[in-house]
Design a protein around this motif. Structure first.
Motif, PDB file in Angstrom:
ATOM      1  N   PRO A  22     -15.281 -17.050 -12.979  1.00 33.48           N
ATOM      2  CA  PRO A  22     -15.973 -17.257 -11.706  1.00 33.48           C
ATOM      3  C   PRO A  22     -17.267 -18.047 -11.906  1.00 33.48           C
ATOM      4  O   PRO A  22     -17.846 -18.051 -13.002  1.00 33.48           O
ATOM      5  CB  PRO A  22     -16.258 -15.837 -11.221  1.00 33.48           C
ATOM      6  CG  PRO A  22     -16.274 -15.008 -12.457  1.00 33.48           C
ATOM      7  CD  PRO A  22     -15.308 -15.663 -13.415  1.00 33.48           C
ATOM      8  N   LYS A  23     -17.730 -18.679 -10.841  1.00 38.62           N
ATOM      9  CA  LYS A  23     -18.965 -19.471 -10.916  1.00 38.62           C
ATOM     10  C   LYS A  23     -20.163 -18.628 -11.344  1.00 38.62           C
ATOM     11  O   LYS A  23     -21.095 -19.140 -11.940  1.00 38.62           O
ATOM     12  CB  LYS A  23     -19.246 -20.141  -9.571  1.00 38.62           C
ATOM     13  CG  LYS A  23     -18.313 -21.275  -9.264  1.00 38.62           C
ATOM     14  CD  LYS A  23     -18.700 -21.979  -7.977  1.00 38.62           C
ATOM     15  CE  LYS A  23     -17.732 -23.124  -7.730  1.00 38.62           C
ATOM     16  NZ  LYS A  23     -18.168 -23.963  -6.619  1.00 38.62           N
ATOM     17  N   THR A  24     -20.118 -17.344 -11.035  1.00 42.89           N
ATOM     18  CA  THR A  24     -21.240 -16.469 -11.398  1.00 42.89           C
ATOM     19  C   THR A  24     -21.375 -16.309 -12.914  1.00 42.89           C
ATOM     20  O   THR A  24     -22.398 -15.828 -13.385  1.00 42.89           O
ATOM     21  CB  THR A  24     -21.085 -15.080 -10.750  1.00 42.89           C
ATOM     22  OG1 THR A  24     -19.829 -14.522 -11.149  1.00 42.89           O
ATOM     23  CG2 THR A  24     -21.169 -15.178  -9.241  1.00 42.89           C
ATOM     24  N   GLN A  25     -20.342 -16.693 -13.658  1.00 36.90           N
ATOM     25  CA  GLN A  25     -20.393 -16.593 -15.115  1.00 36.90           C
ATOM     26  C   GLN A  25     -20.551 -17.960 -15.771  1.00 36.90           C
ATOM     27  O   GLN A  25     -20.355 -18.101 -16.978  1.00 36.90           O
ATOM     28  CB  GLN A  25     -19.138 -15.874 -15.625  1.00 36.90           C
ATOM     29  CG  GLN A  25     -19.154 -14.400 -15.267  1.00 36.90           C
ATOM     30  CD  GLN A  25     -17.863 -13.690 -15.587  1.00 36.90           C
ATOM     31  OE1 GLN A  25     -17.358 -12.918 -14.784  1.00 36.90           O
ATOM     32  NE2 GLN A  25     -17.298 -13.927 -16.751  1.00 36.90           N
ATOM     33  N   CYS A  26     -20.930 -18.951 -14.981  1.00 39.73           N
ATOM     34  CA  CYS A  26     -21.200 -20.294 -15.490  1.00 39.73           C
ATOM     35  C   CYS A  26     -22.655 -20.635 -15.191  1.00 39.73           C
ATOM     36  O   CYS A  26     -23.120 -20.469 -14.069  1.00 39.73           O
ATOM     37  CB  CYS A  26     -20.290 -21.314 -14.827  1.00 39.73           C
ATOM     38  SG  CYS A  26     -18.561 -21.051 -15.194  1.00 39.73           S
ATOM     39  N   HIS A  27     -23.344 -21.127 -16.197  1.00 37.16           N
ATOM     40  CA  HIS A  27     -24.776 -21.361 -16.067  1.00 37.16           C
ATOM     41  C   HIS A  27     -25.106 -22.774 -16.540  1.00 37.16           C
ATOM     42  O   HIS A  27     -24.706 -23.175 -17.635  1.00 37.16           O
ATOM     43  CB  HIS A  27     -25.549 -20.339 -16.905  1.00 37.16           C
ATOM     44  CG  HIS A  27     -25.106 -18.933 -16.656  1.00 37.16           C
ATOM     45  ND1 HIS A  27     -25.623 -18.153 -15.650  1.00 37.16           N
ATOM     46  CD2 HIS A  27     -24.152 -18.170 -17.265  1.00 37.16           C
ATOM     47  CE1 HIS A  27     -25.031 -16.968 -15.653  1.00 37.16           C
ATOM     48  NE2 HIS A  27     -24.131 -16.956 -16.632  1.00 37.16           N
ATOM     49  N   LEU A  28     -25.839 -23.499 -15.715  1.00 36.59           N
ATOM     50  CA  LEU A  28     -26.296 -24.835 -16.046  1.00 36.59           C
ATOM     51  C   LEU A  28     -27.814 -24.818 -15.940  1.00 36.59           C
ATOM     52  O   LEU A  28     -28.359 -24.602 -14.858  1.00 36.59           O
ATOM     53  CB  LEU A  28     -25.697 -25.868 -15.089  1.00 36.59           C
ATOM     54  CG  LEU A  28     -26.068 -27.320 -15.342  1.00 36.59           C
ATOM     55  CD1 LEU A  28     -25.572 -27.783 -16.717  1.00 36.59           C
ATOM     56  CD2 LEU A  28     -25.479 -28.208 -14.251  1.00 36.59           C
ATOM     57  N   LEU A  29     -28.455 -24.992 -17.079  1.00 43.00           N
ATOM     58  CA  LEU A  29     -29.913 -24.937 -17.123  1.00 43.00           C
ATOM     59  C   LEU A  29     -30.463 -26.249 -17.653  1.00 43.00           C
ATOM     60  O   LEU A  29     -29.730 -27.065 -18.210  1.00 43.00           O
ATOM     61  CB  LEU A  29     -30.360 -23.773 -18.014  1.00 43.00           C
ATOM     62  CG  LEU A  29     -29.879 -22.389 -17.602  1.00 43.00           C
ATOM     63  CD1 LEU A  29     -30.287 -21.348 -18.633  1.00 43.00           C
ATOM     64  CD2 LEU A  29     -30.410 -22.017 -16.227  1.00 43.00           C
ATOM     65  N   SER A  30     -31.764 -26.419 -17.518  1.00 40.57           N
ATOM     66  CA  SER A  30     -32.435 -27.618 -17.998  1.00 40.57           C
ATOM     67  C   SER A  30     -33.588 -27.198 -18.893  1.00 40.57           C
ATOM     68  O   SER A  30     -34.297 -26.244 -18.598  1.00 40.57           O
ATOM     69  CB  SER A  30     -32.960 -28.418 -16.805  1.00 40.57           C
ATOM     70  OG  SER A  30     -33.587 -29.592 -17.245  1.00 40.57           O
TER      71      SER A  30
END
Length: 146
Positions: A81-89
């Protein structure tokens, strides 16, 4: 062997990320653990020392969008699910540590090129993650073996 509850797979979205994800998915399945994916987009200002005489904000936005799409494709393959995907900077090792603490991760999985010589002295994301993590770290060997 510990029974991991929450695994964070930090990937770089290269062709080699698939091998890291295969190992992460297998570990998550073996331990019946929750798997999270993370990609960190390094700002161009960090990569080039902050003294860039041009405005790269549009390029940075394109990099962010490409990373978002690629991360979404990896998540679909794993049915995450999207809640378990993280895109950070930011700086990858620092962001990985921060998210691992936030999620109460007990295993971080990263790819490692197994660099030697000067490349080893200059460090790598995997090395930075290993030396600052509060939990176990699995470095999956990627790239050509010599």
């Amino acid at each position: 062997m510990p029974n991991y509850q929450r695994i964070l797979a930090a990937i770089d979205l290269s062709d080699e990320a698939g091998g890291v994800l295969e190992r992460a998915a297998a570990m998550a399945k073996h331990h019946d653990a929750e798997l999270h994916l993370l990609h960190v987009v390094e700002p161009l200002s960090l990569a080039y020392g902050g003294d860039i005489p041009m405005d790269f904000s549009e390029v940075q936005l394109q990099l962010q969008k490409q990373a978002e799409d690629a991360l979404g494709n990896f998540a679909k393959k794993l049915n995450l699910p999207k809640t378990q995907c993280h895109l950070l900077s930011g700086r990858p090792d620092g962001q990985i540590h921060e998210l691992a603490k936030t999620l109460a991760t007990d295993l971080i999985i990263v790819g490692s090129h197994g660099r030697k010589g000067l490349a080893l002295l200059l460090g790598s994301t995997a090395n930075g993650v290993l030396h600052g993590a509060d939990c176990d770290v699995l470095a999956v060997r990627v790239g050509q073996q010599s």
